[in-house]
Design an enzyme around this catalytic site. Structure first.
Site, PDB file in Angstrom:
ATOM      1  N   LYS A 116       0.810  -1.222   0.000  1.00 35.07           N
ATOM      2  CA  LYS A 116       0.000   0.000   0.000  1.00 35.07           C
ATOM      3  C   LYS A 116       0.840   1.267   0.000  1.00 35.07           C
ATOM      4  O   LYS A 116       0.475   2.274  -0.611  1.00 35.07           O
ATOM      5  CB  LYS A 116      -0.955  -0.010   1.193  1.00 35.07           C
ATOM      6  CG  LYS A 116      -2.072  -1.042   1.056  1.00 35.07           C
ATOM      7  CD  LYS A 116      -3.000  -1.011   2.249  1.00 35.07           C
ATOM      8  CE  LYS A 116      -4.235  -1.864   2.017  1.00 35.07           C
ATOM      9  NZ  LYS A 116      -3.951  -3.256   1.739  1.00 35.07           N
ATOM     10  N   GLU A 200      -2.876   6.404   8.008  1.00 31.51           N
ATOM     11  CA  GLU A 200      -3.693   7.318   7.212  1.00 31.51           C
ATOM     12  C   GLU A 200      -4.570   8.151   8.136  1.00 31.51           C
ATOM     13  O   GLU A 200      -5.009   7.671   9.188  1.00 31.51           O
ATOM     14  CB  GLU A 200      -4.628   6.549   6.266  1.00 31.51           C
ATOM     15  CG  GLU A 200      -3.987   5.947   5.067  1.00 31.51           C
ATOM     16  CD  GLU A 200      -5.006   5.237   4.176  1.00 31.51           C
ATOM     17  OE1 GLU A 200      -6.190   5.176   4.569  1.00 31.51           O
ATOM     18  OE2 GLU A 200      -4.616   4.755   3.104  1.00 31.51           O
ATOM     19  N   HIS A 235     -14.577  -3.291   8.824  1.00 28.85           N
ATOM     20  CA  HIS A 235     -13.862  -3.147   7.547  1.00 28.85           C
ATOM     21  C   HIS A 235     -14.160  -4.272   6.568  1.00 28.85           C
ATOM     22  O   HIS A 235     -13.508  -4.377   5.534  1.00 28.85           O
ATOM     23  CB  HIS A 235     -12.350  -3.035   7.771  1.00 28.85           C
ATOM     24  CG  HIS A 235     -11.954  -1.953   8.728  1.00 28.85           C
ATOM     25  ND1 HIS A 235     -12.152  -0.622   8.449  1.00 28.85           N
ATOM     26  CD2 HIS A 235     -11.417  -2.004   9.977  1.00 28.85           C
ATOM     27  CE1 HIS A 235     -11.727   0.105   9.474  1.00 28.85           C
ATOM     28  NE2 HIS A 235     -11.292  -0.708  10.406  1.00 28.85           N
ATOM     29  N   ARG A 297      -7.202  -8.276  -8.816  1.00 31.77           N
ATOM     30  CA  ARG A 297      -7.918  -9.537  -8.995  1.00 31.77           C
ATOM     31  C   ARG A 297      -9.394  -9.239  -9.222  1.00 31.77           C
ATOM     32  O   ARG A 297      -9.818  -8.084  -9.138  1.00 31.77           O
ATOM     33  CB  ARG A 297      -7.776 -10.405  -7.745  1.00 31.77           C
ATOM     34  CG  ARG A 297      -8.223  -9.684  -6.463  1.00 31.77           C
ATOM     35  CD  ARG A 297      -8.270 -10.590  -5.261  1.00 31.77           C
ATOM     36  NE  ARG A 297      -8.427  -9.870  -4.020  1.00 31.77           N
ATOM     37  CZ  ARG A 297      -9.562  -9.388  -3.540  1.00 31.77           C
ATOM     38  NH1 ARG A 297     -10.670  -9.521  -4.240  1.00 31.77           N
ATOM     39  NH2 ARG A 297      -9.617  -8.759  -2.384  1.00 31.77           N
TER      40      ARG A 297
END
Length: 622
Positions: A116, A200, A235, A297
């Site tokens: 990430k 973040e 999440h 994917r």
């Protein structure tokens, strides 16, 4: 076109790939573990190869065995589905090195987007907006805490190699950062073999918007519009839809163009999803939508895109892998209607959504919607894999109609004895705010009281159970059921036992609820819920109560990660006693009240079955 295809996956996605491959005349080879030997996808493939024991690390994650199976079966190509090895660059390279066709993204973009922090740096260079945060190499806990303090709370800790909601923690206070970081790193190491994290800024009222992209081997890349996956719990996506509510044409064009730029930055080939986080506190706007990550994917939620575009994305994958150009140009793709998908899980919403495993002795799905499922009645929900039972997908001319159809479909689900989230899904899809499009990732938490069914039967449930007894008695119902006055009017009180507890309720003999006899039990199905019911035995008490006795039991089969107390130690209500892990998700067990640890039998690293007494808290003497 590819002529033979080995599927390096299981369950729902394996069946989904088999359906399209069969339509295209492609021979399919399933791979399966010992736990999956009797599963539907194994029977439906043209051929099946055993690749190892039940644990995925000994079967579905062993690339060498999968490649050997493909070679032995004469397969021309390997499709990884989603999860497992689908985003493993080394496996993709090994497949091609073995002379096989890889039906997935090339290794280079998997690597570029798999981490990430590196992906965000690449997106910045490509002019794609990203959320503020820390992407550096220094993983010292003290330094990360300093960076979090600078960013400002709340912050999100995310595993660099993460995905699927694993290895992610929201931290609201500085004093909670160290524990959240340690937990996140443990989960990341367990799930991905990499404990590095990034930070973040947590966006208030966030919405999860993602764009389906597709590239071919000739340099062409298109998007198939956006999906909204904002309804999440811990999440994990719960309900997905396409298109996104409140997305105007200008914002859609900007976001989809940014997604295509992101894909072009890594020379992308195949199916991929660019995920964005949007500020949902106001109307959607391109200047308040930021790149989050890319999934290299096919996504679990791909059916909603198929429903609004009329395209088969698995067919696209197979054609692209065969060297063909994309089936459509960008200008040929349009949005038609609205689609929604709900993920039906084997979990117990009344017990903190913990997994529910076992045999599906009764399984009935609605017949008028698309069902993508990996199981059938009589199959087992295994503790080794993701507990998703099915995806329920609807398509309608408007969002309001799609929401109504989805709510109704979820309410019609019948499963026993495994617990499911069907009633929770039905309530979510039918909630006023959801129908109105007022959604963000905090929706479920805000409305939990209205969405999570009670552990006790409602008045509607007890009345329906009483009516079911009337409809199946075969005699004068007012004479055969205990608790009736034989001379009374047709509306009188009925004694009924539900879930082991007695109730006296008013019965409506005109009601005809859905019921089934499963083994020795009679089960009532109502609005997605399932309850056992019976006529009380003479002398049974009606009613009952229970109170916490301080016993802390394993809420699910799992492994003890850490123990935070010792015998004899004083604790306060809510104090963390130990942490348990199941299906790569951690669950903290806490003290039910102020007291003393009277008994502690849990040991770190040990596996315990559901219901095992792990600790006992005794109240302090007054």
């Amino acid at each position: 076109m590819i002529q033979s295809l080995l599927i390096a996956n299981r369950g729902e996605i394996a069946r989904r790939i088999i359906r399209t491959a069969r339509r295209l005349g492609i021979r399919t080879i399933a791979t399966y573990s010992q736990a999956d030997a009797s599963m539907p996808f194994v029977r439906e493939a043209d051929e099946a190869v055993l690749i190892g024991p039940a644990p995925s690390r000994e079967s579905y994650l062993v690339g060498e065995r999968i490649i050997a199976a493909a070679q032995a079966a004469g397969a021309q190509a390997i499709h990884p589905g989603y999860g497992f090895l689908s985003e493993n660059a080394e496996f993709a390279e090994a497949v091609e090195a073995a002379g096989l066709v890889w039906v997935g993204a090339p290794a280079a973009p998997i690597r570029a987007m798999g981490l990430k922090d590196a992906a965000k740096k690449l997106m910045i260079e490509a002019g794609v907006p990203v959320t503020p945060g820390y992407l550096g190499d220094d993983q010292n806990p003290g330094f990360l805490r300093e960076q979090a303090d600078k960013i400002g709370y709340p912050v999100l800790i995310k595993a660099v190699a993460g995905g699927g909601g694993k290895g992610m923690r929201r931290v609201d206070r500085a004093e909670d950062f160290a524990d959240a970081l340690a937990s996140c790193q443990r989960e990341a190491a367990s799930s991905f073999g990499d404990d590095r994290v990034l930070l973040e800024k947590y966006i208030q009222s966030p919405r999860h918007i993602e764009v389906q992209v597709f590239g071919d081997q000739h340099g062409q890349i298109v998007h198939l519009f956006e999906r909204d996956c904002s309804l999440q719990r811990r999440h994990q996506k719960v309900i997905e839809e396409a298109p996104a509510p409140g997305m105007d044409d200008a914002t859609r064009a900007a976001v989809c163009d940014a997604a295509v730029r992101a894909a072009k930055a890594v020379n992308y080939v195949g199916a991929g999803t660019i995920e964005f986080i949007a500020d949902g506190s106001q109307a959607l706007s391109a200047d308040r939508i930021w790149f989050m990550e890319m999934n290299t994917r096919l996504q679990v939620e791909h059916p909603v895109t198929e429903m609004i575009t009329g395209q088969d994305l698995v067919e696209w994958q197979l054609r692209v892998a065969s060297g063909e150009p994309l089936p459509c140009r960008q200008e040929d793709l349009t949005i038609s209607g609205w689609a929604m998908e709900a993920r039906l899980y084997a979990e117990n919403p009344t017990n903190n959504f913990l997994p529910s495993i076992g045999r599906l002795d009764h399984l009935r799905m609605p017949s008028d919607v698309r069902i993508d499922s990996g199981v059938e009645q009589g199959d087992e929900v295994s503790p080794y894999y993701d507990p998703m039972i099915a995806k329920l997908i609807v398509h309608a001319h408007s969002r309001q109609r799609a929401a109504a159809q989805l709510s109704q479909a979820c309410a019609q689900v019948e499963v026993w004895p495994v617990k499911t989230n069907a009633a929770f899904l039905a309530r979510a899809a039918g909630h006023t705010d959801f129908v109105a499009g007022r959604v963000d990732t905090g929706f479920i938490e805000r409305h939990a009281d209205a969405l999570v069914p009670s552990a006790e039967p409602s008045q509607e449930v007890t009345a329906a159970a009483a009516a079911a007894l009337l409809s199946t008695s075969g005699q004068d119902p007012w004479a055969t059921l205990r608790g009736f006055r034989s001379a009374g009017a047709p509306e009188q009180r009925v004694a009924v036992e539900i879930g082991g507890h007695g109730h006296v309720v008013m019965a409506d003999p005109t009601c005809r609820p859905s019921t089934a006899v499963v083994g020795s039990e009679r089960v009532l199905f109502l609005r997605g819920e399932a309850w056992t019911f019976a006529q009380p035995v003479a002398g049974d008490a009606v009613g009952g109560a229970s109170a916490s006795d301080g016993v802390v039991t394993a809420p699910m089969p799992g492994r003890i990660v850490s123990v935070h107390v010792s015998a004899g130690e004083e604790v306060r209500a809510g104090d963390r006693l130990l942490v348990m892990e199941a299906m790569k998700l951690e669950q903290a067990l806490t003290a039910p009240f102020d007291g003393v640890v009277e008994q502690l039998s849990a040991e770190p690293g040990q596996q315990y079955p559901e219901g095992t007494v792990l600790a006992r808290i005794a109240k302090k003497a007054e």
